[in-house]
Write a protein that holds these residues in place. Structure first.
Motif, PDB file in Angstrom:
ATOM      1  N   UNK A 197      31.821  10.449   4.758  1.00 19.09           N
ATOM      2  CA  UNK A 197      32.406  11.889   4.660  1.00 19.09           C
ATOM      3  C   UNK A 197      31.895  12.626   5.873  1.00 19.09           C
ATOM      4  N   UNK A 198      30.440  12.428   6.347  1.00 19.68           N
ATOM      5  CA  UNK A 198      29.830  13.063   7.459  1.00 19.68           C
ATOM      6  C   UNK A 198      30.582  12.464   8.746  1.00 19.68           C
ATOM      7  N   UNK A 199      31.014  11.571   8.950  1.00 20.95           N
ATOM      8  CA  UNK A 199      31.597  10.976   9.959  1.00 20.95           C
ATOM      9  C   UNK A 199      33.159  11.765  10.043  1.00 20.95           C
ATOM     10  N   UNK A 200      33.618  11.659   8.953  1.00 16.24           N
ATOM     11  CA  UNK A 200      35.096  12.126   8.900  1.00 16.24           C
ATOM     12  C   UNK A 200      35.028  13.756   9.448  1.00 16.24           C
ATOM     13  N   UNK A 201      33.979  14.489   8.974  1.00 20.51           N
ATOM     14  CA  UNK A 201      33.779  15.936   9.215  1.00 20.51           C
ATOM     15  C   UNK A 201      33.721  16.145  10.577  1.00 20.51           C
ATOM     16  N   UNK A 202      32.725  15.129  11.347  1.00 18.04           N
ATOM     17  CA  UNK A 202      32.599  15.236  12.700  1.00 18.04           C
ATOM     18  C   UNK A 202      33.791  15.201  13.441  1.00 18.04           C
ATOM     19  N   UNK A 214      38.119  21.612   6.299  1.00 17.88           N
ATOM     20  CA  UNK A 214      39.220  20.989   5.357  1.00 17.88           C
ATOM     21  C   UNK A 214      38.479  20.385   3.966  1.00 17.88           C
ATOM     22  N   UNK A 215      37.449  19.536   4.596  1.00 24.82           N
ATOM     23  CA  UNK A 215      36.643  18.677   3.683  1.00 24.82           C
ATOM     24  C   UNK A 215      35.527  19.697   3.013  1.00 24.82           C
ATOM     25  N   UNK A 216      35.729  20.013   1.643  1.00 24.60           N
ATOM     26  CA  UNK A 216      34.486  20.680   1.004  1.00 24.60           C
ATOM     27  C   UNK A 216      33.677  19.808   0.029  1.00 24.60           C
ATOM     28  N   UNK A 217      32.249  19.931   0.119  1.00 25.20           N
ATOM     29  CA  UNK A 217      31.713  19.257  -0.802  1.00 25.20           C
ATOM     30  C   UNK A 217      31.540  20.207  -1.996  1.00 25.20           C
ATOM     31  N   UNK A 218      31.639  19.666  -3.213  1.00 21.68           N
ATOM     32  CA  UNK A 218      31.436  20.204  -4.437  1.00 21.68           C
ATOM     33  C   UNK A 218      30.395  19.617  -5.302  1.00 21.68           C
TER      34      UNK A 218
END
Ligand code: CA
Length: 228
Positions: A197-202, A214-218
């Motif tokens: 997820x971290x890589x994708x956020x980068x 766009x990516x949210x952590x719940x």
């Protein structure tokens, strides 16, 4: 839309349960049978749209189940699950009347692709382009674009993003993500999903600081993607 019914005949309960959970996430209705005899009984008693049939089964093996169903004029599509070492089983399986086979280990994405192919779903139902806000992903060309800039993802990152987009605005748990994006026998570390997820956020959020992420952590639940 009518819900597709699938019978999974697999004696390894952990695999059977994982497949069931994954398919239910995809909105299929799934019944499980843990022996060949049980599988044959279910298959004869109920109307299924597809049968996932393991070859190595107690009581009655998968090939016999398949043959038996064909002898009784059951035309339900059958997808055989074979071990890699059993190439002969594959050939025999097709001879016995199976429509297709998948050798273990397989990824969940592969399984879904085969199921879709066998079910011959109308093309209109399969969206080839997925979007969230100004991000788009093209399944055929593997092209990901945000704000007109092309983004290059690894295979796993692409699968992860695709899974998030298919389930847009739904919270996905780490377990769901692992079931859909990684192979059934993959080595998963406790932080594998976080790392990806971290890589994708980068790649999809960091380069666009003036855009909403766009990516949210719940916290405590999982992740979701969405424009909202
Ligand atoms: Ca087995």
């Amino acid at each position: 839309m009518e819900v597709m019914r699938i019978l999974v005949v697999e004696d390894e309960r952990r695999i059977a349960q994982t497949i069931k959970r994954g398919l239910e996430q995809e909105r299929y209705r799934v019944d499980l049978a843990f022996t060949g005899r049980e599988g044959l009984e279910w298959a004869l008693a109920e109307e299924y749209d597809l049968i996932l049939l393991d070859v190595m089964l107690p009581e009655l093996d998968g090939l016999s189940v398949c043959r038996s169903l064909r002898e009784q004029q059951r035309v339900v599509p059958i997808l055989m699950l074979t071990a890699k070492s059993q190439i002969e089983d594959t050939v025999t399986g097709l001879d016995a009347g199976a429509d297709d086979y998948l050798s273990k280990p397989f990824s969940f994405e592969e399984l879904l692709a085969r199921i879709r192919a066998l079910a011959r779903r109308p093309k209109a139902l399969q969206t080839e382009r997925l979007t969230a806000a100004d991000l788009s992903l093209e399944r055929q060309t593997f092209k990901v674009v945000r704000d007109q800039a092309e983004i290059f993802l690894s295979n796993k990152e692409f699968k992860l993003l695709e899974y998030l987009l298919v389930n847009q605005d739904r919270i996905l748990t780490k377990e769901q993500i692992i079931d859909h994006v990684w192979d059934l026998d993959a080595d998963i570390l406790p932080n594998t999903v976080e790392v990806y997820i971290k890589n994708l956020r980068q790649k999809i959020d960091r380069p666009f600081p003036d855009k909403p992420p766009l990516i949210k952590t719940v916290r405590g639940f999982g992740y979701r993607i969405g424009g909202k």
